[in-house]
Design a protein around this motif. Structure first.
Motif, PDB file in Angstrom:
ATOM      1  N   LYS A 291      14.998  23.666 -17.195  1.00  0.00           N
ATOM      2  CA  LYS A 291      15.792  23.072 -16.103  1.00  0.00           C
ATOM      3  C   LYS A 291      15.530  21.573 -16.031  1.00  0.00           C
ATOM      4  O   LYS A 291      16.458  20.793 -15.767  1.00  0.00           O
ATOM      5  CB  LYS A 291      15.470  23.753 -14.768  1.00  0.00           C
ATOM      6  CG  LYS A 291      16.366  23.252 -13.624  1.00  0.00           C
ATOM      7  CD  LYS A 291      16.316  24.171 -12.435  1.00  0.00           C
ATOM      8  CE  LYS A 291      17.203  23.661 -11.299  1.00  0.00           C
ATOM      9  NZ  LYS A 291      18.632  23.607 -11.653  1.00  0.00           N
ATOM     10  N   ARG A 295      18.226  18.531 -16.342  1.00  0.00           N
ATOM     11  CA  ARG A 295      18.268  17.428 -15.374  1.00  0.00           C
ATOM     12  C   ARG A 295      18.202  16.090 -16.098  1.00  0.00           C
ATOM     13  O   ARG A 295      18.972  15.161 -15.791  1.00  0.00           O
ATOM     14  CB  ARG A 295      17.105  17.579 -14.401  1.00  0.00           C
ATOM     15  CG  ARG A 295      17.101  16.663 -13.193  1.00  0.00           C
ATOM     16  CD  ARG A 295      15.887  17.012 -12.329  1.00  0.00           C
ATOM     17  NE  ARG A 295      15.860  16.284 -11.102  1.00  0.00           N
ATOM     18  CZ  ARG A 295      15.398  15.039 -10.970  1.00  0.00           C
ATOM     19  NH1 ARG A 295      14.944  14.396 -12.046  1.00  0.00           N
ATOM     20  NH2 ARG A 295      15.395  14.447  -9.791  1.00  0.00           N
ATOM     21  N   THR A 383      25.566  22.232 -12.480  1.00  0.00           N
ATOM     22  CA  THR A 383      24.847  23.306 -11.796  1.00  0.00           C
ATOM     23  C   THR A 383      23.416  23.424 -12.309  1.00  0.00           C
ATOM     24  O   THR A 383      22.466  23.561 -11.530  1.00  0.00           O
ATOM     25  CB  THR A 383      25.585  24.644 -11.966  1.00  0.00           C
ATOM     26  OG1 THR A 383      26.917  24.519 -11.438  1.00  0.00           O
ATOM     27  CG2 THR A 383      24.864  25.764 -11.231  1.00  0.00           C
ATOM     28  N   SER A 386      21.226  19.928 -11.476  1.00  0.00           N
ATOM     29  CA  SER A 386      21.036  19.475 -10.098  1.00  0.00           C
ATOM     30  C   SER A 386      19.868  20.208  -9.437  1.00  0.00           C
ATOM     31  O   SER A 386      19.503  21.309  -9.838  1.00  0.00           O
ATOM     32  CB  SER A 386      22.308  19.705  -9.277  1.00  0.00           C
ATOM     33  OG  SER A 386      23.392  18.962  -9.798  1.00  0.00           O
ATOM     34  N   ASP A 387      19.337  19.598  -8.402  1.00  0.00           N
ATOM     35  CA  ASP A 387      18.290  20.229  -7.587  1.00  0.00           C
ATOM     36  C   ASP A 387      18.885  20.956  -6.384  1.00  0.00           C
ATOM     37  O   ASP A 387      18.424  22.036  -6.008  1.00  0.00           O
ATOM     38  CB  ASP A 387      17.297  19.173  -7.100  1.00  0.00           C
ATOM     39  CG  ASP A 387      16.616  18.455  -8.247  1.00  0.00           C
ATOM     40  OD1 ASP A 387      15.921  19.115  -9.035  1.00  0.00           O
ATOM     41  OD2 ASP A 387      16.810  17.221  -8.365  1.00  0.00           O
ATOM     42  N   LEU A 388      19.905  20.330  -5.778  1.00  0.00           N
ATOM     43  CA  LEU A 388      20.589  20.916  -4.627  1.00  0.00           C
ATOM     44  C   LEU A 388      22.086  20.922  -4.901  1.00  0.00           C
ATOM     45  O   LEU A 388      22.625  19.981  -5.502  1.00  0.00           O
ATOM     46  CB  LEU A 388      20.325  20.106  -3.359  1.00  0.00           C
ATOM     47  CG  LEU A 388      18.881  20.023  -2.838  1.00  0.00           C
ATOM     48  CD1 LEU A 388      18.792  18.985  -1.719  1.00  0.00           C
ATOM     49  CD2 LEU A 388      18.413  21.381  -2.338  1.00  0.00           C
ATOM     50  N   LEU A 389      22.763  21.966  -4.446  1.00  0.00           N
ATOM     51  CA  LEU A 389      24.227  22.014  -4.536  1.00  0.00           C
ATOM     52  C   LEU A 389      24.788  21.918  -3.127  1.00  0.00           C
ATOM     53  O   LEU A 389      24.393  22.680  -2.238  1.00  0.00           O
ATOM     54  CB  LEU A 389      24.692  23.309  -5.197  1.00  0.00           C
ATOM     55  CG  LEU A 389      26.195  23.353  -5.492  1.00  0.00           C
ATOM     56  CD1 LEU A 389      26.518  22.497  -6.711  1.00  0.00           C
ATOM     57  CD2 LEU A 389      26.675  24.780  -5.712  1.00  0.00           C
ATOM     58  N   ALA A 405      24.854  28.727  -8.435  1.00  0.00           N
ATOM     59  CA  ALA A 405      23.725  27.830  -8.187  1.00  0.00           C
ATOM     60  C   ALA A 405      22.430  28.620  -8.017  1.00  0.00           C
ATOM     61  O   ALA A 405      21.386  28.268  -8.593  1.00  0.00           O
ATOM     62  CB  ALA A 405      23.995  26.978  -6.948  1.00  0.00           C
ATOM     63  N   TYR A 408      20.996  29.751 -11.165  1.00  0.00           N
ATOM     64  CA  TYR A 408      20.500  28.641 -11.978  1.00  0.00           C
ATOM     65  C   TYR A 408      19.330  27.902 -11.311  1.00  0.00           C
ATOM     66  O   TYR A 408      18.931  26.840 -11.762  1.00  0.00           O
ATOM     67  CB  TYR A 408      21.632  27.667 -12.293  1.00  0.00           C
ATOM     68  CG  TYR A 408      22.547  28.154 -13.409  1.00  0.00           C
ATOM     69  CD1 TYR A 408      22.607  27.493 -14.632  1.00  0.00           C
ATOM     70  CD2 TYR A 408      23.339  29.272 -13.247  1.00  0.00           C
ATOM     71  CE1 TYR A 408      23.435  27.931 -15.656  1.00  0.00           C
ATOM     72  CE2 TYR A 408      24.167  29.736 -14.263  1.00  0.00           C
ATOM     73  CZ  TYR A 408      24.211  29.059 -15.463  1.00  0.00           C
ATOM     74  OH  TYR A 408      25.029  29.511 -16.488  1.00  0.00           O
ATOM     75  N   THR A 410      19.274  26.344  -8.503  1.00  0.00           N
ATOM     76  CA  THR A 410      19.736  25.150  -7.800  1.00  0.00           C
ATOM     77  C   THR A 410      20.004  25.560  -6.352  1.00  0.00           C
ATOM     78  O   THR A 410      20.795  26.467  -6.092  1.00  0.00           O
ATOM     79  CB  THR A 410      21.005  24.589  -8.461  1.00  0.00           C
ATOM     80  OG1 THR A 410      20.706  24.280  -9.827  1.00  0.00           O
ATOM     81  CG2 THR A 410      21.512  23.358  -7.760  1.00  0.00           C
ATOM     82  N   ILE A 468      12.977  28.087  -5.486  1.00  0.00           N
ATOM     83  CA  ILE A 468      13.596  28.370  -6.784  1.00  0.00           C
ATOM     84  C   ILE A 468      13.335  29.806  -7.211  1.00  0.00           C
ATOM     85  O   ILE A 468      14.246  30.508  -7.681  1.00  0.00           O
ATOM     86  CB  ILE A 468      13.085  27.366  -7.842  1.00  0.00           C
ATOM     87  CG1 ILE A 468      13.599  25.956  -7.522  1.00  0.00           C
ATOM     88  CG2 ILE A 468      13.532  27.786  -9.247  1.00  0.00           C
ATOM     89  CD1 ILE A 468      13.044  24.872  -8.429  1.00  0.00           C
TER      90      ILE A 468
END
Length: 494
Positions: A291, A295, A383, A386-389, A405, A408, A410, A468
């Motif tokens: 991940k 990123r 997706t 990213s850390d946040l959606l 998300a 994944y 996120t 997570i």
């Protein structure tokens, strides 16, 4: 005629008609939802056939198609048009059929464009599709126990089966289930076009297909189907109210217990960070190192400012329309940029929002990146990287983005409405339970306050790890949806 009891040992035959089915045609969640439903039902033992228009996107999908029927005749008003029927076989052996009519379906878009609005002949296009779906079943000898219809584009099918084909012995054991994804899309047309449908004029009344002086194909599906569903339990409650029903609340309320909400599921054979070939590196809950690679690749490919690598990446994958919360994000943009974050936007929509987002991108170079496309490859990269959606929707009947998300790793930040409320369990830092963040009021202040809380907790390694792991342990697979629909099918078949 008295119906025979359901033979549970006999294979159930299901015909799915939808205007979008992934990977051949996809604009929003309908394409993925219809495809995953078909796949899950097959896994559970049903014989499922799917049919949709042969759009340009399907022809250019790279799939192999074989001819099945040449020049099948389909009535449309006082005309009889012909269509060639093609078929492709999916990896699980399922058949998907396509109606090839260039003048109706070989277009750059499915329903219209930003420049011209809806296509002027959408009623003709989807009445043709609806009649073709019924006739296809007869031509190939596929006698469905269930015809599962999706959205207004197929709403006329239930009416046809009750009226024009009501005495046809081929369909006397056939029941219909109608699923709609958003009450705002109603398929309303002028009454003078009733002749195009081929439906009896006697059905154009308050109890039938008339809706505020127009023909409504959404209402047709709701009224004439044996069971009606929408795409989440919360939205099923919301749409019974004037605020969300948009005039349809009385129609759905009259269906009583025959109307319910069923969450769509995710096909984890397709959406899975451990096997996804479109992302920079694969990863899973036991090894999250991939991940970080995803990123880093997002920073590299989108040329994000490396000064913010230690902050959080906010992903926003959405159509740029009001009900998706686009205006809310634009209002909150300066407050967002006061946080240690970068923002990646992937989507397309209204021109006014495109201009505003481009302006913000120029104002914060390297911190905001906007891509006016919504293809699956970019969606997957955003997706995974990213850390946040962000999902600050005014309303969201269901939504699959939050489910993708979560799979994944996120973490979704959502407004508590519709399917977002059903899927996202808010994180409790005291107990370590939950896998997202949720706020109630549709305001920029509430949104930014919740996002500030999310960034603070995600900045703590322990909380981040729990969030997570909790998210990636969730199961929103399409098999759950398939089982729920088998229960509904069995009930209507009885």
């Amino acid at each position: 005629m008295e119906m025979e009891p359901v033979d549970r040992n006999k294979q159930l035959k299901v015909l799915i008609l939808a205007s979008e089915v992934s990977p051949y045609a996809k604009l929003g969640g309908l394409g993925d939802a219809s495809a995953s439903l078909a796949k899950s039902l097959r896994k559970l033992g049903a014989d499922v056939r799917v049919a949709l228009p042969f759009y340009r996107s399907a022809k250019e999908s790279g799939c192999e198609f074989e001819p099945v029927i040449e020049k099948m005749e389909v009535p449309l008003g006082d005309q009889v048009l012909v269509t060639d029927v093609w078929r492709t076989t999916e990896s699980d052996g399922g058949s998907v059929y396509f109606f090839d009519r260039e003048d109706l379906f070989d277009r750059p878009n499915f329903y219209g464009s930003r420049q011209i609005g809806d296509y002027f002949d959408n009623l003709e296009r989807f009445i043709f599709f609806s009649r073709a779906g019924i006739l296809l079943a007869k031509r190939i000898g596929f006698r469905p126990g269930i015809v599962h219809l999706h959205d207004w584009e197929t709403g006329a099918v239930s009416v046809f089966l009750r009226s024009l084909y009501g005495n046809d012995p081929f369909f006397y054991k056939t029941s219909t289930v109608f699923s709609f994804h958003n009450a705002a899309y109603q398929g309303n047309f002028p009454p003078e076009k009733l002749a195009v449908t081929g439906l009896p004029f006697s059905l154009y009344n308050l109890e039938g297909i008339e809706f505020w002086g127009q023909i409504s194909l959404l209402k047709a599906g709701i009224v004439f189907s044996d069971a009606v569903t929408t795409v989440s339990p919360t939205y099923a409650r919301e749409v019974r109210t004037p605020q969300y029903g948009l005039g349809m609340e009385g129609v759905v309320n009259r269906r009583g217990e025959d109307f319910q909400g069923v969450l769509p599921g995710v096909d984890y054979d397709v959406w899975n960070p451990e096997t996804d070939t479109e992302i920079a590196a694969n990863y899973g809950p036991k090894d999250l190192s991939g991940k970080k690679v995803c990123r880093d690749r997002l920073f590299q490919e989108l040329e994000l400012d490396s000064k913010y690598r230690d902050g959080l990446v906010l992903g926003w994958v959405s159509r740029l329309v009001e009900h998706k919360g686009t205006g809310l994000i634009v209002q909150a943009m300066r407050n967002l940029m006061n946080l240690n974050v970068t923002l990646v936007v992937a989507g397309d929509g209204e021109e006014s929002y495109r201009k505003e987002l481009k302006s913000w991108e120029q104002h914060f170079p390297g911190r905001i990146r906007v891509r006016f496309v919504s293809d699956d490859r970019l969606v997957r990269k955003v997706t995974a990287g990213s850390d946040l959606l962000l999902l600050p929707c005014k309303y969201e009947p269901s939504g699959l983005a939050q489910m993708y998300a979560i799979k994944y790793g996120t973490i979704p930040v959502v407004r508590r409405t519709g399917g977002l409320a059903d899927v996202v369990r808010p994180y409790d830092p005291d107990t370590g339970e939950g896998w997202g963040f949720a706020f109630d009021g549709f305001s920029a202040d509430e949104f930014t306050a919740k996002l500030r809380e999310a960034t603070e907790l995600m900045g703590d390694a322990d909380h981040r790890g729990k969030l997570i792991q909790n998210a990636m342990s969730c199961d929103f697979s399409c098999e759950h949806t398939g089982r729920r629909y088998l229960e509904i099918y069995e009930k209507v078949l009885k």
